[in-house]
Design an enzyme around this catalytic site. Structure first.
Site, PDB file in Angstrom:
ATOM      1  N   GLU A  15      16.269   4.871 -34.074  1.00 55.28           N
ATOM      2  CA  GLU A  15      15.144   4.298 -33.334  1.00 55.28           C
ATOM      3  C   GLU A  15      15.532   3.654 -32.009  1.00 55.28           C
ATOM      4  O   GLU A  15      14.734   3.619 -31.082  1.00 55.28           O
ATOM      5  CB  GLU A  15      14.413   3.272 -34.209  1.00 55.28           C
ATOM      6  CG  GLU A  15      13.576   3.924 -35.286  1.00 55.28           C
ATOM      7  CD  GLU A  15      12.988   2.928 -36.259  1.00 55.28           C
ATOM      8  OE1 GLU A  15      12.053   2.214 -35.889  1.00 55.28           O
ATOM      9  OE2 GLU A  15      13.472   2.876 -37.405  1.00 55.28           O
ATOM     10  N   ASP A  88      14.925   3.483 -39.442  1.00 59.03           N
ATOM     11  CA  ASP A  88      15.151   2.322 -40.313  1.00 59.03           C
ATOM     12  C   ASP A  88      14.794   2.604 -41.775  1.00 59.03           C
ATOM     13  O   ASP A  88      13.861   3.369 -42.060  1.00 59.03           O
ATOM     14  CB  ASP A  88      14.340   1.120 -39.818  1.00 59.03           C
ATOM     15  CG  ASP A  88      14.983   0.471 -38.595  1.00 59.03           C
ATOM     16  OD1 ASP A  88      16.124   0.829 -38.267  1.00 59.03           O
ATOM     17  OD2 ASP A  88      14.335  -0.400 -37.981  1.00 59.03           O
ATOM     18  N   ASP A  90      12.941   1.675 -44.223  1.00 62.48           N
ATOM     19  CA  ASP A  90      11.774   1.022 -44.806  1.00 62.48           C
ATOM     20  C   ASP A  90      10.555   1.913 -44.618  1.00 62.48           C
ATOM     21  O   ASP A  90      10.654   3.036 -44.125  1.00 62.48           O
ATOM     22  CB  ASP A  90      11.555  -0.364 -44.181  1.00 62.48           C
ATOM     23  CG  ASP A  90      11.396  -0.324 -42.666  1.00 62.48           C
ATOM     24  OD1 ASP A  90      11.191   0.785 -42.110  1.00 62.48           O
ATOM     25  OD2 ASP A  90      11.473  -1.386 -42.025  1.00 62.48           O
ATOM     26  N   GLU A  92       8.027   1.748 -42.569  1.00 64.45           N
ATOM     27  CA  GLU A  92       7.752   2.089 -41.171  1.00 64.45           C
ATOM     28  C   GLU A  92       8.731   3.154 -40.682  1.00 64.45           C
ATOM     29  O   GLU A  92       8.349   4.115 -39.998  1.00 64.45           O
ATOM     30  CB  GLU A  92       7.859   0.826 -40.308  1.00 64.45           C
ATOM     31  CG  GLU A  92       7.097   0.881 -39.005  1.00 64.45           C
ATOM     32  CD  GLU A  92       5.589   0.750 -39.191  1.00 64.45           C
ATOM     33  OE1 GLU A  92       4.874   1.181 -38.275  1.00 64.45           O
ATOM     34  OE2 GLU A  92       5.139   0.254 -40.225  1.00 64.45           O
ATOM     35  N   TYR A 308      20.581  -4.730 -43.368  1.00 64.28           N
ATOM     36  CA  TYR A 308      19.217  -4.535 -42.870  1.00 64.28           C
ATOM     37  C   TYR A 308      18.386  -5.790 -43.072  1.00 64.28           C
ATOM     38  O   TYR A 308      18.389  -6.381 -44.147  1.00 64.28           O
ATOM     39  CB  TYR A 308      18.565  -3.345 -43.570  1.00 64.28           C
ATOM     40  CG  TYR A 308      17.278  -2.920 -42.907  1.00 64.28           C
ATOM     41  CD1 TYR A 308      17.248  -2.632 -41.547  1.00 64.28           C
ATOM     42  CD2 TYR A 308      16.098  -2.821 -43.628  1.00 64.28           C
ATOM     43  CE1 TYR A 308      16.073  -2.257 -40.924  1.00 64.28           C
ATOM     44  CE2 TYR A 308      14.915  -2.438 -43.019  1.00 64.28           C
ATOM     45  CZ  TYR A 308      14.903  -2.159 -41.667  1.00 64.28           C
ATOM     46  OH  TYR A 308      13.734  -1.791 -41.055  1.00 64.28           O
ATOM     47  N   ARG A 310      15.101  -6.402 -42.958  1.00 64.92           N
ATOM     48  CA  ARG A 310      13.755  -6.410 -43.557  1.00 64.92           C
ATOM     49  C   ARG A 310      13.906  -6.107 -45.042  1.00 64.92           C
ATOM     50  O   ARG A 310      14.008  -4.953 -45.449  1.00 64.92           O
ATOM     51  CB  ARG A 310      12.845  -5.395 -42.868  1.00 64.92           C
ATOM     52  CG  ARG A 310      12.537  -5.770 -41.421  1.00 64.92           C
ATOM     53  CD  ARG A 310      11.469  -4.895 -40.791  1.00 64.92           C
ATOM     54  NE  ARG A 310      11.229  -5.304 -39.418  1.00 64.92           N
ATOM     55  CZ  ARG A 310      11.829  -4.779 -38.351  1.00 64.92           C
ATOM     56  NH1 ARG A 310      12.711  -3.804 -38.522  1.00 64.92           N
ATOM     57  NH2 ARG A 310      11.570  -5.209 -37.138  1.00 64.92           N
ATOM     58  N   HIS A 354      16.812  -2.602 -50.642  1.00 66.97           N
ATOM     59  CA  HIS A 354      17.993  -3.012 -49.892  1.00 66.97           C
ATOM     60  C   HIS A 354      18.607  -4.269 -50.484  1.00 66.97           C
ATOM     61  O   HIS A 354      17.990  -4.949 -51.286  1.00 66.97           O
ATOM     62  CB  HIS A 354      17.623  -3.290 -48.426  1.00 66.97           C
ATOM     63  CG  HIS A 354      16.757  -2.238 -47.834  1.00 66.97           C
ATOM     64  ND1 HIS A 354      17.182  -0.943 -47.667  1.00 66.97           N
ATOM     65  CD2 HIS A 354      15.477  -2.284 -47.401  1.00 66.97           C
ATOM     66  CE1 HIS A 354      16.192  -0.238 -47.137  1.00 66.97           C
ATOM     67  NE2 HIS A 354      15.156  -1.014 -46.980  1.00 66.97           N
TER      68      HIS A 354
END
Length: 703
Positions: A15, A88, A90, A92, A308, A310, A354
């Site tokens: 990203e 990433d 997750d 999103e 990570y 989040r 995670h």
């Protein structure tokens, strides 16, 4: 004769450029690593972009400003033998990978999705070794969330434009967040303080010569607890205590253990960074993203310093736990290790994909890399590192003592503690949202000991209303109520501040008149949208979609039927109603007509306006007066903001007087010429004279 064998070229798409640079280092020359620069497709800005009649089919468009990025990715993908989607790890990130697969015409069934929990050599190699196909359950969960938010925002916002003010916005999470802040403000207004009194005695053992003493608090009479509610009751007890002898009548000794806090989740990191560092959640997540994606270090190059950021999980790897234990034993000794390894239980309903947020290399101490980090990166890395290492340390052990002291028929109590073993507190102690009553050390005492009275007095108190939310306490409440997800807290708070629904007063979040009027309308006509319980249920449903336990279209259908009917009814009920936002009156007099000017909000923020509009159209900027006087004309110095929002200071008589400074005036005059002094912050911090013809300056004293 065999042809020349060339290595396969592989394209990895992440990203951000920072992440691409770090990962490229670990993958070598056969890999090209490129950045998507975030989302590449989204719903259109000008229309709803969702076909509600046909299973809520979204109409995605390539994001216009991403056209060059998309062309570059398409060209690189055509040349590559294999494309890996490494956005990433997750919901999103999964959706961005799915959009990339569509744009690049990749097979969504192909095993081309890789994720990295940490951007280190081990983390990257591990991720590349286990590619998988896209998780369409996660993709659909993100789609459902995006479509749900689009429907609420696109349908409700125009309603607010017509009924309150043009340009407003409503949101599934933001509206309930504003409601919580408004409800707290209403609680504070409705609070009726109750008077109560306490009596404190400052005492010392007879043998002590110290005048410091310790404090014991009145408990009751004849062993029964007595609440004092006014001065008369207090004076009666004080009268009873005249000439009384204070004697130790009870003594209870014990020990208390205190365990360390677990390593950070996204939510607790934002809370603690707010409490301890004064960071707003947006600032915390920005620094955390940088630490995750990679920082340039001597000899190592770009390396991700934290896992990570989040995550809801408290799980950590055995390898990280072992590294932390080795560090603790070497630095503090074996006594500082717990009897058995600490394993923290993740709360029910949390996403456990995670690990908790921890340093990727626990042996990399904050001090050892301080010079290579920005100020924010260092502060946040130190917070994460300290918390993680402390979470693997032994309990702190305290010796406690509780003392009963008799004075005639009255009973006083005191308690205190001493540290027997500091344990994890040698490194880190978790912050608190509210001040706790502090216990102190007590002198050595035995039952029967007589005590000297140093001071005795009654103190009046009043019960206090609930505190306004700070970012830390609001995030904690959002998480406890299941509203939004940790990754949405920072953008939600930024949005409600930017829209003018809420303001900051110091660390507190306070609703504006606009926020209160909008919340009144929403609670009256769209109760479900601003109901914390309903919003939490929607989050649970979205989680079930992500787990493959509920169809995403059904989730949207269940919501839309009631919502559409509610909107139709609200439009009918409020057909001829317009909700006026009350003006906030000031003590500033309009020089044209003599009325008290009021505060209004426009496109560029707040300003003063005459309430006599349209007869009187006088307006002026809101002046914030700074210390000192203009060195050129002696006028007031006002705090102002540039078009880009940067603070500066200028003379009240501008443009006739051109004095301007980026550095703040202080309430002190120059010892050489008498003009106002200025303070330069940051690197090269100093205090110097505002008079350009005076050379006085001195360094800023360190606190």
């Amino acid at each position: 004769m065999k042809g020349k064998i060339t290595p396969m070229s592989k394209l990895v798409i992440v990203e951000s450029p920072a992440k691409a640079k770090t990962i490229k280092k670990y993958l070598g020359k056969n890999y090209e690593v490129m950045a998507s620069m975030g989302h590449v497709r989204d719903l259109p800005k000008s229309t709803l972009g969702v076909d509600v009649e046909h299973d809520f089919t979204p109409k995605y468009l390539n994001i216009r400003k991403q056209s060059d990025t998309i062309k570059g990715l398409q060209a690189a993908a055509k040349k590559a033998d294999k494309v890996y989607l490494a956005t990433d790890p997750d919901r999103e990130g999964e959706a961005i990978s799915w959009h990339l697969a569509n744009i690049l015409k990749l097979d969504v069934e192909d095993k081309n999705r890789v994720t990295f929990n940490e951007i280190t050599k081990t983390g990257v190699k591990e991720g590349m070794a286990h590619p998988r196909s896209l998780d369409m359950d996660l993709v659909n969960a993100q789609q459902a969330r995006r479509i749900l938010d689009r429907i609420v925002g696109y349908k409700l916002s125009p309603f607010l434009w017509k009924k309150v003010r043009p340009g407003l916005s409503a949101g599934r999470v933001q509206s309930v967040t504003v409601r919580m802040i408004v409800d707290r403000e209403n609680e504070i207004r409705a609070f009726v303080p109750e008077e109560y009194w306490t009596i404190e005695a400052k005492l010392n053992p007879q043998s002590s010569k110290s005048r410091k003493g310790f404090v014991a608090r009145f408990y009751g009479v004849d062993g029964k607890k007595v609440e004092l509610s006014n001065k008369e009751e207090t004076d009666k007890i004080l009268e009873m205590l005249k000439g009384a002898e204070y004697q130790v009548s009870g003594l209870k000794k014990g020990t208390r253990k205190r365990s360390p806090a677990p390593p950070f989740t996204t939510s607790t990191l934002q809370q603690e960074a707010s409490r301890k560092l004064g960071f707003q959640s947006k600032r915390t997540m920005s620094a955390a993203q940088q630490l995750y994606e990679g920082v340039e270090l001597p000899k190592l190059g770009a390396v991700g310093l934290i896992t990570y950021m989040r995550t809801d999980s408290l799980r950590i790897s055995d390898e990280a736990r072992a590294t932390a234990s080795s560090y603790i034993e070497e630095k503090y000794g074996k006594d500082y290790l717990p009897a058995s390894p600490r394993i923290y239980k993740t709360r029910a309903g949390a996403q456990d994909a995670h690990e908790a947020i921890r340093p990727t290399m626990p042996e990399m101490t904050p001090e050892s890399i301080k010079e290579n980090l920005s100020a924010d990166q260092y502060k946040l890395y130190k917070l994460i590192w300290d918390r993680f290492i402390a979470s693997q340390m032994a309990d702190a052990v305290y010796d406690t003592v509780a003392v009963d002291i008799t004075a005639g028929k009255c009973l006083f109590k005191a308690s205190g503690f001493s540290v027997r073993f500091d344990g994890f507190t040698a490194l880190y102690v978790e912050g608190k949202d509210t001040d706790e009553e502090k216990e102190g050390m007590l002198p050595a005492m035995e039952i029967g000991d007589l005590l000297k009275l140093l001071e005795l007095g009654g103190n009046q108190h009043f019960t206090q209303p609930p505190a306004r939310y700070t970012e830390a306490s609001l995030i904690k409440m959002l998480e406890e109520n299941g509203i939004g997800r940790p990754s949405t807290y920072a953008p939600t708070i930024s949005t409600i501040l930017a829209r003018g629904y809420v303001e900051r007063e110091g660390k507190s979040l306070v609703p504006t008149q606009l926020g209160e009027v909008t919340t009144t309308l929403m609670t009256g006509h769209f109760a479900q949208i601003v109901d914390p319980g309903f919003t939490a249920k929607m989050e649970t449903d979205l989680d079930l979609v992500g787990e493959g336990k509920k169809p995403w279209v059904k989730t949207l259908q269940e919501f839309y039927g009631d919502f559409s009917a509610t909107l139709t009814k609200a439009e009918e009920d409020m057909k001829d109603v317009f909700m006026k936002i009350p003006d906030e009156e000031t003590d500033i007099i309009c020089e044209k007509c003599g009325r008290n000017m009021v505060i209004k909000t426009g496109r560029f923020g707040k300003f003063l306006a005459c309430p006599g509009f349209p007869e009187c159209r006088n307006t002026k900027t809101i002046a914030v007066e700074a210390p000192g006087a203009c060195p050129k004309c002696g006028g007031k110095i006002l705090e102002k903001k540039s078009r880009k929002g940067k603070k500066f200071f200028g003379c009240e008589h501008n443009p006739e007087c051109d004095f301007m400074s980026w550095d703040a005036p202080i309430a002190e005059n120059c010892p050489k010429c008498g003009k106002t002094l200025l303070q330069k912050a940051g690197r090269g911090a100093k205090i110097y004279c505002s008079n350009s013809e005076c050379d006085y300056e001195r360094p800023v004293e360190k606190k």
